[in-house]
Design an enzyme around this catalytic site. Sequence first.
Site, PDB file in Angstrom:
ATOM      1  N   ARG A  51     -78.535  74.573 -46.240  1.00 28.88           N
ATOM      2  CA  ARG A  51     -78.514  73.796 -45.236  1.00 28.88           C
ATOM      3  C   ARG A  51     -78.670  72.039 -45.375  1.00 28.88           C
ATOM      4  O   ARG A  51     -78.936  71.470 -46.293  1.00 28.88           O
ATOM      5  CB  ARG A  51     -79.796  73.708 -44.990  1.00 28.88           C
ATOM      6  CG  ARG A  51     -81.011  75.446 -43.783  1.00 28.88           C
ATOM      7  CD  ARG A  51     -80.459  76.060 -43.115  1.00 28.88           C
ATOM      8  NE  ARG A  51     -80.842  76.982 -42.840  1.00 28.88           N
ATOM      9  CZ  ARG A  51     -80.460  78.258 -43.127  1.00 28.88           C
ATOM     10  NH1 ARG A  51     -80.067  78.770 -43.782  1.00 28.88           N
ATOM     11  NH2 ARG A  51     -81.474  78.985 -43.217  1.00 28.88           N
ATOM     12  N   HIS A  98     -77.754  57.733 -37.561  1.00 27.36           N
ATOM     13  CA  HIS A  98     -78.086  57.121 -37.166  1.00 27.36           C
ATOM     14  C   HIS A  98     -79.302  56.509 -37.036  1.00 27.36           C
ATOM     15  O   HIS A  98     -80.103  55.164 -37.431  1.00 27.36           O
ATOM     16  CB  HIS A  98     -77.760  56.303 -36.049  1.00 27.36           C
ATOM     17  CG  HIS A  98     -75.937  56.286 -35.482  1.00 27.36           C
ATOM     18  ND1 HIS A  98     -75.475  57.031 -35.284  1.00 27.36           N
ATOM     19  CD2 HIS A  98     -75.369  54.997 -35.621  1.00 27.36           C
ATOM     20  CE1 HIS A  98     -74.132  57.103 -35.506  1.00 27.36           C
ATOM     21  NE2 HIS A  98     -73.926  55.722 -35.376  1.00 27.36           N
ATOM     22  N   ASP A 100     -74.408  48.952 -45.343  1.00 29.76           N
ATOM     23  CA  ASP A 100     -73.351  50.173 -46.633  1.00 29.76           C
ATOM     24  C   ASP A 100     -73.618  49.106 -47.511  1.00 29.76           C
ATOM     25  O   ASP A 100     -72.687  49.875 -49.359  1.00 29.76           O
ATOM     26  CB  ASP A 100     -72.036  50.124 -45.418  1.00 29.76           C
ATOM     27  CG  ASP A 100     -72.129  50.894 -44.810  1.00 29.76           C
ATOM     28  OD1 ASP A 100     -73.175  51.826 -44.114  1.00 29.76           O
ATOM     29  OD2 ASP A 100     -71.358  50.664 -43.842  1.00 29.76           O
ATOM     30  N   GLY A 155     -72.906  54.926 -45.039  1.00 32.41           N
ATOM     31  CA  GLY A 155     -72.221  54.449 -46.137  1.00 32.41           C
ATOM     32  C   GLY A 155     -70.582  54.002 -46.355  1.00 32.41           C
ATOM     33  O   GLY A 155     -69.929  52.965 -46.590  1.00 32.41           O
TER      34      GLY A 155
HETATM   35  O1  F6P Z   1     -71.200  50.208 -41.550  1.00 30.97           O
HETATM   36  C1  F6P Z   1     -72.216  50.658 -41.017  1.00 30.97           C
HETATM   37  C2  F6P Z   1     -72.454  51.963 -40.558  1.00 30.97           C
HETATM   38  O2  F6P Z   1     -73.774  52.483 -40.319  1.00 30.97           O
HETATM   39  C3  F6P Z   1     -71.819  52.994 -41.272  1.00 30.97           C
HETATM   40  O3  F6P Z   1     -72.747  53.657 -42.764  1.00 30.97           O
HETATM   41  C4  F6P Z   1     -71.273  54.713 -40.638  1.00 30.97           C
HETATM   42  O4  F6P Z   1     -69.857  54.832 -40.876  1.00 30.97           O
HETATM   43  C5  F6P Z   1     -70.892  53.522 -39.106  1.00 30.97           C
HETATM   44  O5  F6P Z   1     -71.326  52.418 -39.509  1.00 30.97           O
HETATM   45  C6  F6P Z   1     -71.196  54.620 -38.097  1.00 30.97           C
HETATM   46  O6  F6P Z   1     -71.425  53.096 -37.312  1.00 30.97           O
HETATM   47  P1  F6P Z   1     -70.828  54.233 -35.182  1.00 30.97           P
HETATM   48  O7  F6P Z   1     -72.215  53.270 -35.038  1.00 30.97           O
HETATM   49  O8  F6P Z   1     -69.585  53.707 -34.700  1.00 30.97           O
HETATM   50  O9  F6P Z   1     -71.637  55.204 -35.500  1.00 30.97           O
END
Ligand code: F6P
Length: 364
Positions: free
Chosen positions: A282, A288, A142, A185
């Site tokens: 769309r 991830h 982020d 982010g």
């Molecule tokens: O802080 C990193 C991050 O990838 C963020 O961008 C996202 O909101 C969050 O972690 C997602 O977390 P998790 O792995 O718990 O789904």
Amino acid sequence: MKRLLIATGGGDCPGLNAVIRAVVHRASQEKDWEILGSIQAFNGVLWTPMEIVELDNKSVAGIHFQGGTILETTNKGGPFAWPVKNNQGIWSTVDRSDEMIERLRNINIDAVINIGGDGSQSISQRLFEKGLNVIGVPKTIDNDLSSTDSTFGFQTAVQIATEAVDKLVTTAASHNRVFVLEVMGRNAGWIALNAAIAGGAEVCLIPEIPYDVNKVKDALETRFHKNRGFAVVVVAEGAYPVDGNVVFKENDEVGYENIKLGGVSRQLIKQLTKAGFEHDMRETILGHLQRGGVPIAYDRVLSSQMGVKAMEMAIEGDFGKMVAYRHPDFIAVDLKDAIALPNLVTKDNALISTAKGLGICMGY
Ligand code: F6P
């Protein structure tokens, strides 16, 4: 012999392994340091039996280009909020930080390097206040930590998001569609803003600037002549409209304290439809994918620099600090200052001027 323990906490991020390798390599030049790793953040210390592994040049060979973390990680619980279930099956959390420090003493740990984002570095600071010799290494895709110019993993995430924009452009153009790409982010718009500029998106919406859906609609209309045209919108997961709120999912994971953001792209499409935008739309949620895979060279270099610096801080006994990148140097900043304020995009940031200069609609 002195013993140093490495932990990786919070969400994973490309570059974690390169930090671990750099710490081990730097330590191996000193002869009197032994490096250990705790499995799954500090859980490895708190489990019985403990799960702690020895790290040496052999065990970290070649890991600098591997994504994820060989030590595993978690963004739930931790020493100050350890999840426990009572006889009725109800979960709550307990503070096991004193016990953890005691356990570390029992295995003769002299110093800890905690690699993680804002949540993990708050834990570092609290452990330091309790007497543990902690050094923090900032990690997050982020890029939302204020005391460092950049965090490793961020540029890799921007690269992945940019490649997604590139791909969406061709399918959007073929189908005369608008694609809304939702990127990560949390509360910071850095990934969205960089990917929008690099990928040539038409609209970019970030959490720091609540968007006006009519402004977005007007910008998109200019991309269509009769029924022909296309556009790509990059929206950060934490973005929200001037008259609305962030979109998040209900969360029932025990010990998970963050808001689970997600779904703003679909909400935006609904809002645009309601506002009278008639072209095909769309959404794509990148999710991830932005955190997986190999770190780009930039992040490998940054991670290696941070790992070496962290180990040098340990050798010097410079604890209660976090490694920070202040171009071109790597310095030690107090952990309490490092976690005081987040690094968010401000309207006067040069990237906003660039985006506006390129004609990217920022939703206002
Ligand atoms: O802080 C990193 C991050 O990838 C963020 O961008 C996202 O909101 C969050 O972690 C997602 O977390 P998790 O792995 O718990 O789904």
